[in-house]
Design a protein around this motif. Sequence first.
Motif, PDB file in Angstrom:
ATOM      1  N   PHE A 181       0.822  -1.212   0.000  1.00  0.00           N
ATOM      2  CA  PHE A 181       0.000   0.000   0.000  1.00  0.00           C
ATOM      3  C   PHE A 181       0.858   1.266   0.000  1.00  0.00           C
ATOM      4  O   PHE A 181       0.540   2.239  -0.686  1.00  0.00           O
ATOM      5  N   LEU A 182       1.944   1.260   0.759  1.00  0.00           N
ATOM      6  CA  LEU A 182       2.808   2.439   0.791  1.00  0.00           C
ATOM      7  C   LEU A 182       3.415   2.701  -0.581  1.00  0.00           C
ATOM      8  O   LEU A 182       3.517   3.854  -1.022  1.00  0.00           O
ATOM      9  N   ALA A 183       3.815   1.629  -1.268  1.00  0.00           N
ATOM     10  CA  ALA A 183       4.326   1.788  -2.635  1.00  0.00           C
ATOM     11  C   ALA A 183       3.235   2.346  -3.548  1.00  0.00           C
ATOM     12  O   ALA A 183       3.495   3.198  -4.398  1.00  0.00           O
ATOM     13  N   LEU A 197      -6.684   5.156   6.177  1.00  0.00           N
ATOM     14  CA  LEU A 197      -5.655   5.743   5.322  1.00  0.00           C
ATOM     15  C   LEU A 197      -4.259   5.631   5.934  1.00  0.00           C
ATOM     16  O   LEU A 197      -3.258   5.587   5.206  1.00  0.00           O
ATOM     17  N   THR A 198      -4.175   5.590   7.258  1.00  0.00           N
ATOM     18  CA  THR A 198      -2.867   5.511   7.918  1.00  0.00           C
ATOM     19  C   THR A 198      -2.534   4.101   8.395  1.00  0.00           C
ATOM     20  O   THR A 198      -1.455   3.889   8.956  1.00  0.00           O
ATOM     21  N   ASP A 199      -3.438   3.139   8.180  1.00  0.00           N
ATOM     22  CA  ASP A 199      -3.186   1.759   8.600  1.00  0.00           C
ATOM     23  C   ASP A 199      -1.865   1.184   8.083  1.00  0.00           C
ATOM     24  O   ASP A 199      -1.188   0.454   8.825  1.00  0.00           O
ATOM     25  N   PRO A 200      -1.474   1.442   6.829  1.00  0.00           N
ATOM     26  CA  PRO A 200      -0.199   0.863   6.369  1.00  0.00           C
ATOM     27  C   PRO A 200       0.990   1.235   7.252  1.00  0.00           C
ATOM     28  O   PRO A 200       1.821   0.381   7.570  1.00  0.00           O
ATOM     29  N   PHE A 201       1.062   2.496   7.658  1.00  0.00           N
ATOM     30  CA  PHE A 201       2.154   2.932   8.535  1.00  0.00           C
ATOM     31  C   PHE A 201       2.070   2.237   9.890  1.00  0.00           C
ATOM     32  O   PHE A 201       3.070   1.747  10.426  1.00  0.00           O
ATOM     33  N   GLY A 254       2.695   6.116  -3.293  1.00  0.00           N
ATOM     34  CA  GLY A 254       3.621   6.871  -4.127  1.00  0.00           C
ATOM     35  C   GLY A 254       3.266   6.783  -5.603  1.00  0.00           C
ATOM     36  O   GLY A 254       3.334   7.783  -6.329  1.00  0.00           O
ATOM     37  N   LEU A 255       2.852   5.585  -6.031  1.00  0.00           N
ATOM     38  CA  LEU A 255       2.517   5.369  -7.435  1.00  0.00           C
ATOM     39  C   LEU A 255       1.269   6.141  -7.859  1.00  0.00           C
ATOM     40  O   LEU A 255       1.100   6.445  -9.038  1.00  0.00           O
ATOM     41  N   LEU A 256       0.413   6.473  -6.894  1.00  0.00           N
ATOM     42  CA  LEU A 256      -0.799   7.240  -7.201  1.00  0.00           C
ATOM     43  C   LEU A 256      -0.485   8.547  -7.929  1.00  0.00           C
ATOM     44  O   LEU A 256      -1.253   8.994  -8.778  1.00  0.00           O
ATOM     45  N   PHE A 257       0.646   9.159  -7.611  1.00  0.00           N
ATOM     46  CA  PHE A 257       1.013  10.438  -8.210  1.00  0.00           C
ATOM     47  C   PHE A 257       1.591  10.265  -9.617  1.00  0.00           C
ATOM     48  O   PHE A 257       1.720  11.237 -10.354  1.00  0.00           O
ATOM     49  N   VAL A 258       1.933   9.022  -9.971  1.00  0.00           N
ATOM     50  CA  VAL A 258       2.535   8.749 -11.277  1.00  0.00           C
ATOM     51  C   VAL A 258       1.556   8.052 -12.213  1.00  0.00           C
ATOM     52  O   VAL A 258       1.370   8.460 -13.363  1.00  0.00           O
TER      53      VAL A 258
END
Length: 202
Positions: free
Chosen positions: A36-38, A170-174, A41-45
């Motif tokens: 999910f964290l990856a 939304l913060t669960d991955p962290f 970041g990919l959401l912006f690309v």
Amino acid sequence: MSSFREQLREQRWDDHRFYHHSLINQSLHLLSACTFLACYGLLFVDPAAAALIAWTVSMTSRQAGHFFFEPRGYDNVNGVTHRFKEEVKVGYNLVRKLVLTLFWAAAPLLLLAAPALFGLLEARPGVAGFLHNLGLIWLVLGCAALVFRMVQLFFIRDVMTGIVWATKILTDPFHDISLYWRAPARLMRGERLGHGFVAASR
């Protein structure tokens, strides 16, 4: 703000103590969180690619842990039944998750039947085009599921509960990484349930 933090802490603790006994489930959540964290970041690309990876890797691993590896019997540690936990679940319990999964699984079939999704998308040729549009549909589905449950909580609980729950999701991955990074090593040592938990009868 203190109330927000307290509610967030409470929802996170309840989620952990009620629904993450199994070290297999915890390990799958670790995989899900890293993916999910990856994807964040990919959401912006490439949002479509991010949604494809999130649903096929992050969500499937995450939900498989709940559906197949969590004990369903009486929770001896917390003193509650599985039925009770399903009834008081703030977010998506197993029944609601099943409904969401059916929508997720139906999306490719719908796109095959209507490649332009009734004019909402541009019909793209080939496998790559199909996957791009599928990713967009899954992205909308994920956002809709988050907003729908948050707004639903506004009415069945209160506004603060809904906002806190959405923040938690939304913060669960962290948070999951900080909680479960040791789970794979413990699993390889032969442990099956988290510290302090005993096997629940099915």
